[in-house]
Write a protein that holds these residues in place. Structure first.
Motif, short mmCIF file in Angstrom:
data_model
loop_
_atom_site.label_atom_id
_atom_site.label_comp_id
_atom_site.label_asym_id
_atom_site.label_seq_id
_atom_site.Cartn_x
_atom_site.Cartn_y
_atom_site.Cartn_z
N LEU A 9 36.83 36.57 42.31
CA LEU A 9 37.26 37.95 42.47
C LEU A 9 36.10 38.88 42.81
O LEU A 9 36.21 39.69 43.73
CB LEU A 9 37.98 38.42 41.20
CG LEU A 9 38.50 39.85 41.19
CD1 LEU A 9 39.43 40.11 42.37
CD2 LEU A 9 39.20 40.14 39.88
N VAL A 34 41.14 46.65 38.69
CA VAL A 34 41.53 45.68 39.72
C VAL A 34 42.74 44.90 39.24
O VAL A 34 42.79 44.43 38.10
CB VAL A 34 40.37 44.70 40.01
CG1 VAL A 34 40.76 43.70 41.09
CG2 VAL A 34 39.12 45.47 40.42
N VAL A 36 45.44 41.67 40.27
CA VAL A 36 45.69 40.49 41.09
C VAL A 36 47.15 40.11 40.90
O VAL A 36 47.60 39.90 39.76
CB VAL A 36 44.77 39.31 40.68
CG1 VAL A 36 45.10 38.07 41.51
CG2 VAL A 36 43.30 39.69 40.86
N GLU A 41 43.40 42.38 36.11
CA GLU A 41 42.54 41.21 35.91
C GLU A 41 41.16 41.68 35.48
O GLU A 41 40.56 42.51 36.15
CB GLU A 41 42.43 40.41 37.22
CG GLU A 41 41.57 39.18 37.12
CD GLU A 41 42.00 38.23 36.03
OE1 GLU A 41 41.30 38.15 35.01
OE2 GLU A 41 43.04 37.57 36.19
N LEU A 48 40.56 33.20 43.27
CA LEU A 48 41.62 33.64 44.16
C LEU A 48 41.88 32.58 45.21
O LEU A 48 40.95 31.95 45.72
CB LEU A 48 41.22 34.94 44.86
CG LEU A 48 40.83 36.12 43.96
CD1 LEU A 48 40.33 37.27 44.81
CD2 LEU A 48 42.00 36.54 43.10
N ASP A 52 47.03 35.31 47.44
CA ASP A 52 46.90 36.22 46.31
C ASP A 52 46.76 37.64 46.84
O ASP A 52 46.19 37.88 47.90
CB ASP A 52 45.66 35.87 45.46
CG ASP A 52 45.90 34.71 44.51
OD1 ASP A 52 47.06 34.35 44.26
OD2 ASP A 52 44.90 34.18 43.99
N VAL A 54 45.28 41.39 46.01
CA VAL A 54 44.31 42.12 45.20
C VAL A 54 44.49 43.61 45.47
O VAL A 54 44.56 44.02 46.62
CB VAL A 54 42.86 41.68 45.56
CG1 VAL A 54 41.84 42.48 44.75
CG2 VAL A 54 42.68 40.19 45.32
N GLU A 55 44.58 44.40 44.39
CA GLU A 55 44.78 45.84 44.53
C GLU A 55 43.69 46.61 43.80
O GLU A 55 43.34 46.27 42.67
CB GLU A 55 46.12 46.25 43.94
CG GLU A 55 47.32 45.72 44.69
CD GLU A 55 48.61 46.13 44.03
OE1 GLU A 55 48.92 47.34 44.03
OE2 GLU A 55 49.30 45.25 43.49
#
Length: 69
Positions: A9, A34, A36, A41, A48, A52, A54-55
């Protein structure tokens, strides 16, 4: 070039230029900033895989390992 099975990550955040350093990534992840796949996460070593999501701060990226490395 060998294909990647996963990316960590913190490395992903650096690759996407969300952060400039691993230290910044660590702080952001530990602060719970963050997500996931829709879940917060807090492990920077989270592995990852392609697909996946990721935001960070309302921005989202879909992991595509074929584009990395």
């Amino acid at each position: 070039m060998p294909s990647l099975d996963y990316i960590k990550l913190d490395q992903f955040l650096k690759q996407m230029q969300v952060v400039g350093t691993g230290g910044q990534a660590k702080l952001m992840i530990q602060a719970g900033e963050v997500a996931v796949n829709g879940e917060v996460e807090t492990r920077r070593g989270r592995k990852l895989v392609s697909g996946d999501r990721v935001e960070v701060d309302g921005q989202a990226w879909i992991v595509d390992l074929s584009q990395l490395g």
